[in-house]
Design an enzyme around this catalytic site. Structure first.
Site, PDB file in Angstrom:
ATOM      1  N   LYS A  95       0.813  -1.228  -0.035  1.00  0.00           N
ATOM      2  CA  LYS A  95      -0.040  -0.069   0.077  1.00  0.00           C
ATOM      3  C   LYS A  95       0.942   1.279   0.035  1.00  0.00           C
ATOM      4  O   LYS A  95       0.344   2.278  -0.497  1.00  0.00           O
ATOM      5  CB  LYS A  95      -0.941  -0.025   1.101  1.00  0.00           C
ATOM      6  CG  LYS A  95      -2.055  -1.192   1.192  1.00  0.00           C
ATOM      7  CD  LYS A  95      -2.941  -1.009   0.078  1.00  0.00           C
ATOM      8  CE  LYS A  95      -4.255  -2.164   0.229  1.00  0.00           C
ATOM      9  NZ  LYS A  95      -5.024  -1.941  -0.927  1.00  0.00           N
ATOM     10  N   GLU A 117     -10.237   5.079   2.849  1.00  0.00           N
ATOM     11  CA  GLU A 117     -11.017   4.020   3.586  1.00  0.00           C
ATOM     12  C   GLU A 117      -9.931   2.922   3.729  1.00  0.00           C
ATOM     13  O   GLU A 117      -9.044   2.809   3.303  1.00  0.00           O
ATOM     14  CB  GLU A 117     -12.021   3.382   2.339  1.00  0.00           C
ATOM     15  CG  GLU A 117     -11.252   2.540   1.526  1.00  0.00           C
ATOM     16  CD  GLU A 117     -10.296   3.125   0.604  1.00  0.00           C
ATOM     17  OE1 GLU A 117     -10.417   4.370   0.191  1.00  0.00           O
ATOM     18  OE2 GLU A 117      -9.376   2.324  -0.333  1.00  0.00           O
ATOM     19  N   SER A 378       2.155  -9.611  -0.592  1.00  0.00           N
ATOM     20  CA  SER A 378       1.725  -8.244  -0.665  1.00  0.00           C
ATOM     21  C   SER A 378       1.785  -7.571   0.936  1.00  0.00           C
ATOM     22  O   SER A 378       1.572  -6.399   1.043  1.00  0.00           O
ATOM     23  CB  SER A 378       0.200  -8.123  -1.132  1.00  0.00           C
ATOM     24  OG  SER A 378      -0.580  -8.808  -0.123  1.00  0.00           O
TER      25      SER A 378
END
Lengths: 393, 271
Positions: A95, A117, A378
């Site tokens: 992210k 969010e 990830s």
């Protein structure tokens, strides 16, 4: 003769990948989306912007991340697994790649407040981190259910100076957090940048986020070729909620012969069970009923608990360039433990989905023995340890 | 009426039922009042629609509840969730509208997914069959509206366009050109809901809209009481009142209470 366009090129002028995408937002937000589209296209063509982003990714986020061979896991499965280690970035997931780019864009547009969010909390933590680094204000919207199951990440965000708003409407998970962030943005659009965490939302977000995440795929391809004498993996695997780590990874391999596989949570399988619809600013595939009411996704992984999927994934699925598989919670828990035991890596529950599919596919012969698999790890599993402990008890 | 290109102008188009009614009343010197009610909210919601008509509404907005109403604040979110829990569907709301048998033109307000799921053509026909005059779709901006508008035009359903405080002037003119029924001026940057003070932006957007169009201009979002409605109508042709009414319905106002509230607003606008 013109070469065939890459299956992962830019969207058309209306922001569509094939028939998916577009910009379905309240009028109040249309000018802001247009401004962002222009700002991104100028910034992306600006060498100084790209250099600044690259420098931040290197010195702050810890890029490039390595690829890691998994000899013990590979021996156990009979296929050769290599991991792209986004779990080793600052904040512990891919992210950060997206938020650093978007924070730079916000700065360029003169906006000093970021909203986001978050589902599992990884994107919220990443956004709060970028806001702290850039000295910006930050508000994170998180479903009440997720606030409970990811309490540690809520505390991290607060330590980083962000305000976390628990969302009590609807299913009280990621879908409703997106609704609430959109509502905030409708009111605050003149001073606020909505830092969307995945390849979803109105144009230009799905494209913008994929471009910011393609560093994952571009690095992995170069690293894999270097390791393998110029050879590409046979199969690229990544988990998909909205689909940003998968989109970033696939972008690096879309023009190779590698098979692309996105893995969804069985309870949130938009490609498997969704139908075309228009939600959260985009035309894509969504779990919904006969009337068009959006259904609630259900997964042990807060990050994959989303009833839709990014529009470019819907397009890749329609083209057949990527396939999308679904795995259940039990397989995911097993995969989580296998990787910990064989390689000393605790995966986040989200990429544990990708691994769960590899394990299943290796066992049932879908992946032939010796198949070379690249899997995007990830994020790291620290945030999930308490939940996994409870589930295994 | 033929299928017009969606960006056609006022000279080439037919005037629909809602727009005709609003223009006529405006010409008679009346300020326009359009209350909003969530369809399917409570067993007596059709009676509430009738009460609003009897109380002097010039048009009535009926919401078709959607699971993810991003343009709505807490009151209409709550109303939508309750109506859905009580089994409201697009079809049941349309059947209710048809059964109301009011002369006041009705506009449905909903989110585009409910239309897209049924298909533009089919939903336009169903709205027309239920006697619905117009549709208000807050998540279907001008650039995406073409396919729906073509079908709505063909079915004789007026598509109301929304203008926001952030809309640039050049775009405002294009919205007004495409708009049917009235031009919905969003009074503030924010979602639906009551506000204690009238936003400065409400008068500003009303003024800007009036400069670019002859369509009736109604201000909605944040219009909460009679004095705010009167203040806006110094500039605008009328108001849309939603959350202030729906909150009363959620609190148990019923048809009588709803009619009374709209009657008060009517009186304030007429005096």
């Amino acid at each position: 003769m013109v070469a065939a366009p890459s299956p992962m090129g830019a969207p058309d002028a209306s922001g569509r990948f094939g028939s998916f995408g577009g910009r379905f937002v309240p009028e109040s937000l249309v000018p802001a989306c247009m401004e962002l589209e222009t700002a991104f296209s100028e910034a992306w063509a600006d060498a100084a912007f790209r250099a600044r982003l690259a420098s931040l990714l290197a010195s702050y986020a810890g890029r490039p991340t390595p690829i890691t061979e998994c000899p013990r896991l590979s021996a156990e499965l009979g296929v050769e697994v290599v991991l792209k280690r986004e779990d080793l970035t600052h904040t512990g997931s891919h992210k950060i790649n997206n938020v650093l780019g978007q924070a730079l864009l916000a700065e360029r547009m003169g906006k000093r407040r970021l909203i986001a969010e978050t589902g599992a909390g990884q994107h919220g933590v990443a956004t709060a981190t970028a806001a702290a680094y850039f000295g910006m204000e930050c508000a994170v919207f998180m479903g009440e259910v997720d606030v409970e199951r990811q309490a540690l990440n809520v505390f991290r965000m607060e330590l980083l100076g962000a305000t976390v708003y628990p969302v009590r409407s609807g299913s009280r998970t990621l879908k409703d957090a997106v609704n609430e962030a959109l509502r905030d943005w409708v009111a605050s659009v003149e001073t606020t940048h909505y830092c969307i965490g995945s390849v979803m939302g109105p144009h230009p977000y799905p494209y913008l986020v994929r471009q910011l995440q393609r560093v994952v795929g571009d690095e992995a391809r170069e690293q894999y070729r270097e390791r393998s004498g110029g050879r590409d993996p046979d199969v690229i695997v990544a988990c998909v909620g909205g689909g940003s780590n998968a989109a970033g990874t696939f972008a690096g391999f879309a023009d190779t012969a590698a098979r692309l596989v996105g893995v969804e949570a069985a309870g949130g399988s938009a490609v498997g069970h969704g139908v075309p619809g228009i939600v959260h600013g985009m035309r894509s595939l969504f779990l919904q009923d006969e009337e068009g009411q959006v259904l609630e996704a259900e997964s042990i992984s807060a990050g994959l608990d989303y009833p839709g999927i990014g529009p470019e994934h819907a397009h890749l699925a329609e083209l057949g360039r990527a396939t999308y598989e679904a795995v259940g919670d039990d397989e995911v828990l097993a995969a989580f433990q296998v990787l910990a035991r064989t390689e000393g890596i605790l995966p986040a529950l989200e990429p544990a989905h990708a691994l769960a599919w590899v394990i299943r596919a290796a066992r049932d012969g879908t992946l032939a023995p010796g198949t070379k698999v690249l899997l995007t790890m990830s994020g790291r599993g620290d945030k999930d340890v308490a939940q996994v402990k409870e589930m295994l008890a | 009426m033929s299928v017009q290109a969606p960006h056609d102008d006022a000279r080439t188009r037919a005037t629909g039922r809602l727009e005709s009614a609003l223009r006529e009343r405006r010409a008679a010197g009346r300020k326009l009042l359009v209350p909003y009610v969530t369809g399917g909210l409570g067993a007596d919601w059709v009676d509430i629609v009738r009460a609003l008509a009897a109380a002097g509404a010039d048009g009535i907005e009926v919401g078709i509840p959607f699971s993810d109403p991003v343009m709505d604040g807490p009151v209409i979110q709550e109303a939508s969730q309750r109506a859905l829990a009580q089994g409201a569907t697009p079809r049941s709301v349309l059947a209710g509208i048809a059964s109301a048998e009011v002369d006041t033109p009705i506009a449905v307000m909903t989110y585009y997914n409910l239309i897209a799921r049924a298909g533009d053509k089919r939903m336009a026909a169903e709205l027309a069959r239920a006697g619905v005059a117009a549709a208000i779709l807050p998540d279907l901006p001008l650039e995406e509206a073409r396919p729906w508008c073509a079908e709505a035009d063909a079915a004789g359903v007026e598509t109301v366009m929304l203008a926001a405080p952030t809309t640039p002037d050049e775009r405002l003119a294009r919205l007004a050109q495409r708009g049917r029924g009235f031009l919905y001026a969003v009074g503030l940057l924010g979602v639906t809901g009551e506000r204690s003070q009238l936003a400065e932006s409400a008068l500003a957007i009303a003024r800007r809209c009036k400069q670019v169009t002859d369509l009736p201009v109604l201000v909605g979002v944040g219009v909460s009481n009679a004095s705010q409605a009167r203040a806006i109508c110094e500039v605008a042709d009328g108001v849309v009142v939603g959350s202030a009414l729906v909150r009363r319905i959620l609190e148990g106002a019923g048809p009588d209470g709803a009619g009374e509230f709209i009657g008060e607003l009517r009186q304030a606008l007429d005096s």
